[in-house]
Design a protein around this motif. Sequence first.
Motif, PDB file in Angstrom:
ATOM      1  N   SER A  65       0.837  -1.208   0.000  1.00 22.87           N
ATOM      2  CA  SER A  65       0.000   0.000   0.000  1.00 22.87           C
ATOM      3  C   SER A  65       0.872   1.258   0.000  1.00 22.87           C
ATOM      4  O   SER A  65       0.600   2.222  -0.728  1.00 22.87           O
ATOM      5  CB  SER A  65      -0.914  -0.021   1.230  1.00 22.87           C
ATOM      6  OG  SER A  65      -1.667   1.176   1.335  1.00 22.87           O
ATOM      7  N   ILE A  66       1.947   1.236   0.772  1.00 24.63           N
ATOM      8  CA  ILE A  66       2.840   2.398   0.864  1.00 24.63           C
ATOM      9  C   ILE A  66       3.596   2.604  -0.447  1.00 24.63           C
ATOM     10  O   ILE A  66       3.672   3.721  -0.982  1.00 24.63           O
ATOM     11  CB  ILE A  66       3.812   2.205   2.048  1.00 24.63           C
ATOM     12  CG1 ILE A  66       3.032   2.373   3.369  1.00 24.63           C
ATOM     13  CG2 ILE A  66       4.994   3.167   1.998  1.00 24.63           C
ATOM     14  CD1 ILE A  66       3.677   1.710   4.552  1.00 24.63           C
ATOM     15  N   ARG A  67       4.136   1.525  -1.001  1.00 21.25           N
ATOM     16  CA  ARG A  67       4.873   1.645  -2.262  1.00 21.25           C
ATOM     17  C   ARG A  67       3.943   2.111  -3.393  1.00 21.25           C
ATOM     18  O   ARG A  67       4.277   3.027  -4.151  1.00 21.25           O
ATOM     19  CB  ARG A  67       5.489   0.306  -2.648  1.00 21.25           C
ATOM     20  CG  ARG A  67       6.707  -0.112  -1.808  1.00 21.25           C
ATOM     21  CD  ARG A  67       7.290  -1.404  -2.371  1.00 21.25           C
ATOM     22  NE  ARG A  67       8.454  -1.916  -1.633  1.00 21.25           N
ATOM     23  CZ  ARG A  67       9.697  -1.447  -1.765  1.00 21.25           C
ATOM     24  NH1 ARG A  67       9.921  -0.418  -2.553  1.00 21.25           N
ATOM     25  NH2 ARG A  67      10.689  -1.991  -1.086  1.00 21.25           N
ATOM     26  N   ASP A  68       2.745   1.529  -3.482  1.00 18.07           N
ATOM     27  CA  ASP A  68       1.809   1.896  -4.564  1.00 18.07           C
ATOM     28  C   ASP A  68       1.376   3.353  -4.435  1.00 18.07           C
ATOM     29  O   ASP A  68       1.297   4.095  -5.414  1.00 18.07           O
ATOM     30  CB  ASP A  68       0.563   0.986  -4.529  1.00 18.07           C
ATOM     31  CG  ASP A  68       0.885  -0.469  -4.888  1.00 18.07           C
ATOM     32  OD1 ASP A  68       2.026  -0.718  -5.349  1.00 18.07           O
ATOM     33  OD2 ASP A  68       0.023  -1.337  -4.676  1.00 18.07           O
ATOM     34  N   ALA A  69       1.144   3.778  -3.194  1.00 20.65           N
ATOM     35  CA  ALA A  69       0.683   5.160  -2.991  1.00 20.65           C
ATOM     36  C   ALA A  69       1.791   6.151  -3.358  1.00 20.65           C
ATOM     37  O   ALA A  69       1.541   7.178  -3.995  1.00 20.65           O
ATOM     38  CB  ALA A  69       0.261   5.362  -1.539  1.00 20.65           C
ATOM     39  N   GLU A  71       4.081   5.780  -5.543  1.00 19.76           N
ATOM     40  CA  GLU A  71       4.131   5.835  -7.018  1.00 19.76           C
ATOM     41  C   GLU A  71       2.996   6.699  -7.563  1.00 19.76           C
ATOM     42  O   GLU A  71       3.207   7.582  -8.385  1.00 19.76           O
ATOM     43  CB  GLU A  71       4.051   4.424  -7.588  1.00 19.76           C
ATOM     44  CG  GLU A  71       4.337   4.364  -9.096  1.00 19.76           C
ATOM     45  CD  GLU A  71       4.361   2.927  -9.624  1.00 19.76           C
ATOM     46  OE1 GLU A  71       4.459   1.989  -8.807  1.00 19.76           O
ATOM     47  OE2 GLU A  71       4.261   2.769 -10.847  1.00 19.76           O
ATOM     48  N   SER A  72       1.791   6.483  -7.059  1.00 19.27           N
ATOM     49  CA  SER A  72       0.660   7.242  -7.620  1.00 19.27           C
ATOM     50  C   SER A  72       0.736   8.724  -7.238  1.00 19.27           C
ATOM     51  O   SER A  72       0.251   9.582  -7.955  1.00 19.27           O
ATOM     52  CB  SER A  72      -0.664   6.652  -7.145  1.00 19.27           C
ATOM     53  OG  SER A  72      -0.774   6.796  -5.746  1.00 19.27           O
ATOM     54  N   TYR A  73       1.410   9.018  -6.122  1.00 17.33           N
ATOM     55  CA  TYR A  73       1.573  10.431  -5.734  1.00 17.33           C
ATOM     56  C   TYR A  73       2.777  11.071  -6.407  1.00 17.33           C
ATOM     57  O   TYR A  73       3.078  12.244  -6.189  1.00 17.33           O
ATOM     58  CB  TYR A  73       1.744  10.537  -4.211  1.00 17.33           C
ATOM     59  CG  TYR A  73       0.447  10.692  -3.434  1.00 17.33           C
ATOM     60  CD1 TYR A  73      -0.485   9.661  -3.373  1.00 17.33           C
ATOM     61  CD2 TYR A  73       0.146  11.863  -2.753  1.00 17.33           C
ATOM     62  CE1 TYR A  73      -1.675   9.789  -2.672  1.00 17.33           C
ATOM     63  CE2 TYR A  73      -1.041  12.016  -2.044  1.00 17.33           C
ATOM     64  CZ  TYR A  73      -1.935  10.974  -2.004  1.00 17.33           C
ATOM     65  OH  TYR A  73      -3.113  11.110  -1.297  1.00 17.33           O
ATOM     66  N   GLY A  74       3.561  10.268  -7.174  1.00 16.02           N
ATOM     67  CA  GLY A  74       4.760  10.816  -7.813  1.00 16.02           C
ATOM     68  C   GLY A  74       5.842  11.150  -6.801  1.00 16.02           C
ATOM     69  O   GLY A  74       6.642  12.076  -6.981  1.00 16.02           O
ATOM     70  N   ILE A  75       5.859  10.401  -5.698  1.00 12.93           N
ATOM     71  CA  ILE A  75       6.836  10.645  -4.626  1.00 12.93           C
ATOM     72  C   ILE A  75       7.983   9.651  -4.762  1.00 12.93           C
ATOM     73  O   ILE A  75       7.764   8.460  -5.011  1.00 12.93           O
ATOM     74  CB  ILE A  75       6.148  10.482  -3.243  1.00 12.93           C
ATOM     75  CG1 ILE A  75       5.220  11.673  -2.979  1.00 12.93           C
ATOM     76  CG2 ILE A  75       7.162  10.314  -2.120  1.00 12.93           C
ATOM     77  CD1 ILE A  75       4.354  11.528  -1.743  1.00 12.93           C
ATOM     78  N   GLN A  76       9.230  10.167  -4.622  1.00 11.24           N
ATOM     79  CA  GLN A  76      10.382   9.269  -4.608  1.00 11.24           C
ATOM     80  C   GLN A  76      10.480   8.657  -3.219  1.00 11.24           C
ATOM     81  O   GLN A  76      10.633   9.355  -2.224  1.00 11.24           O
ATOM     82  CB  GLN A  76      11.673  10.038  -4.915  1.00 11.24           C
ATOM     83  CG  GLN A  76      12.906   9.122  -4.945  1.00 11.24           C
ATOM     84  CD  GLN A  76      14.186   9.887  -5.178  1.00 11.24           C
ATOM     85  OE1 GLN A  76      14.152  11.063  -5.563  1.00 11.24           O
ATOM     86  NE2 GLN A  76      15.307   9.253  -4.944  1.00 11.24           N
ATOM     87  N   PRO A 301      -2.120   5.554   0.918  1.00  9.20           N
ATOM     88  CA  PRO A 301      -2.577   6.859   0.404  1.00  9.20           C
ATOM     89  C   PRO A 301      -2.664   7.927   1.490  1.00  9.20           C
ATOM     90  O   PRO A 301      -2.233   9.067   1.313  1.00  9.20           O
ATOM     91  CB  PRO A 301      -3.951   6.534  -0.183  1.00  9.20           C
ATOM     92  CG  PRO A 301      -3.875   5.079  -0.547  1.00  9.20           C
ATOM     93  CD  PRO A 301      -3.006   4.439   0.508  1.00  9.20           C
ATOM     94  N   ALA A 302      -3.188   7.540   2.659  1.00  9.59           N
ATOM     95  CA  ALA A 302      -3.313   8.536   3.745  1.00  9.59           C
ATOM     96  C   ALA A 302      -1.929   8.972   4.233  1.00  9.59           C
ATOM     97  O   ALA A 302      -1.706  10.152   4.542  1.00  9.59           O
ATOM     98  CB  ALA A 302      -4.115   7.933   4.897  1.00  9.59           C
ATOM     99  N   ILE A 303      -0.979   8.036   4.270  1.00  7.31           N
ATOM    100  CA  ILE A 303       0.394   8.392   4.681  1.00  7.31           C
ATOM    101  C   ILE A 303       0.996   9.388   3.698  1.00  7.31           C
ATOM    102  O   ILE A 303       1.573  10.417   4.094  1.00  7.31           O
ATOM    103  CB  ILE A 303       1.274   7.118   4.770  1.00  7.31           C
ATOM    104  CG1 ILE A 303       0.867   6.262   5.963  1.00  7.31           C
ATOM    105  CG2 ILE A 303       2.765   7.482   4.849  1.00  7.31           C
ATOM    106  CD1 ILE A 303       1.519   4.897   6.006  1.00  7.31           C
ATOM    107  N   MET A 304       0.830   9.122   2.403  1.00  6.07           N
ATOM    108  CA  MET A 304       1.427  10.028   1.407  1.00  6.07           C
ATOM    109  C   MET A 304       0.744  11.393   1.423  1.00  6.07           C
ATOM    110  O   MET A 304       1.393  12.433   1.262  1.00  6.07           O
ATOM    111  CB  MET A 304       1.358   9.406   0.010  1.00  6.07           C
ATOM    112  CG  MET A 304       2.188   8.144  -0.134  1.00  6.07           C
ATOM    113  SD  MET A 304       3.915   8.399   0.389  1.00  6.07           S
ATOM    114  CE  MET A 304       4.329   6.740   0.922  1.00  6.07           C
ATOM    115  N   ASP A 305      -0.565  11.414   1.665  1.00 11.58           N
ATOM    116  CA  ASP A 305      -1.277  12.695   1.738  1.00 11.58           C
ATOM    117  C   ASP A 305      -0.720  13.533   2.889  1.00 11.58           C
ATOM    118  O   ASP A 305      -0.424  14.720   2.748  1.00 11.58           O
ATOM    119  CB  ASP A 305      -2.766  12.425   1.952  1.00 11.58           C
ATOM    120  CG  ASP A 305      -3.561  13.715   2.064  1.00 11.58           C
ATOM    121  OD1 ASP A 305      -4.002  14.027   3.185  1.00 11.58           O
ATOM    122  OD2 ASP A 305      -3.644  14.451   1.052  1.00 11.58           O
TER     123      ASP A 305
END
Length: 342
Positions: A65-69, A71-76, A301-305
């Motif tokens: 979930s963390i890796r996919d999010a 990627e979708s957020y465009g975060i390295q 997703p919530a972590i990346m947000d």
Amino acid sequence: MNRTLRYRRSGRLVSILALTLLCVGFVSCRAEKSKAEASSKERQLIVGFSQIGAESAWRKCNTRSIRDAAESYGIQLLFDNAEQKQENQIKAIRSFIAYRVDVIAFVPIVSDGWENVLREARDAGIPVLITDRKIRISEEGLHAGFIGTDSFEEGRNAGRFLVRKFLEKNPTRQEAAKQVRVFELTGTIGSSVATGRAMGFREVIANHPEIEIVHSESGDFLRSKGYEIAKRCISDLLVVDAIYSHNDSMTLGIIDALKEAGIAPGKDVVIITIDAEQASIDALRRGEVNCVIECNPKTGPAIMDLAVRLAEGESIPWIVHVDEQVFTEFDNDLDAIESRGY
Ligand code: GZL
């Protein structure tokens, strides 16, 4: 040319000059700002993430979930697997600091021992987001917030099911039990989730003297340890009324050992488990488990947000608990439970 006219003309000249300078200044500021904006937009956000390991289906799903999010957020994403060692997490966080990531996020494998490395992150001006498990820290300002499970509530839900199953009228019991003996298998010693699941459970059963925890031991969230402990304690398991296991991996190990001994899981002994991975939902449907408490691993997703907000200098909520359900043998629609994905 009279003096007045001369003054008027020179005054107009000055105002034209001032206006020109103002415009030039504005244009150059805009150019600077847009360059800065462009550079920040062009520069990818970098998040350093320290994961504790891959000890269970839950953890593997959390990592996906963390890796996919990211990627979708465009975060390295700089991702480190600590292989269940706190010292590896501390090393990883120090490397994130040296790399000057924008945000550090990590799952603290245990609650204590984080002050020094978090001071280093603070002194480097890097915000830190705690996920999944909590830290126990007295000093303020060492992390920006937490997102993850409410392990106390998970423990309370386990206690509430046990009370309903044995002490209240229900489809499987017409009168209250006189005694309820419980065998508890806890998670990693010193982790906030094992502490919370144990304390929440005890908070609920404290009101019911019929319920007694006759054995409590850590299986470290591992299937292999759940199996080993159940094998070693099989004589106890022959006489207890319920098993409270802090995660599905250990539960699946216990079920293997019970079946080898001819004990019917879910029937000869009630089983309460936490995570809600697919295998435990399937066991609930087969009647081999009686209560499955969800612990949501899909927090990427919530972590990346939250990481993006931190990187932009925003403050974030101090604690975000993710939504979690409880599935029991009393539910009418077990087949309606959506595929778990882990
Ligand atoms: C819970 C998480 C726990 C899971 C286990 O938030 O920390 O760790 O319940 C995992 O499956 O090992």
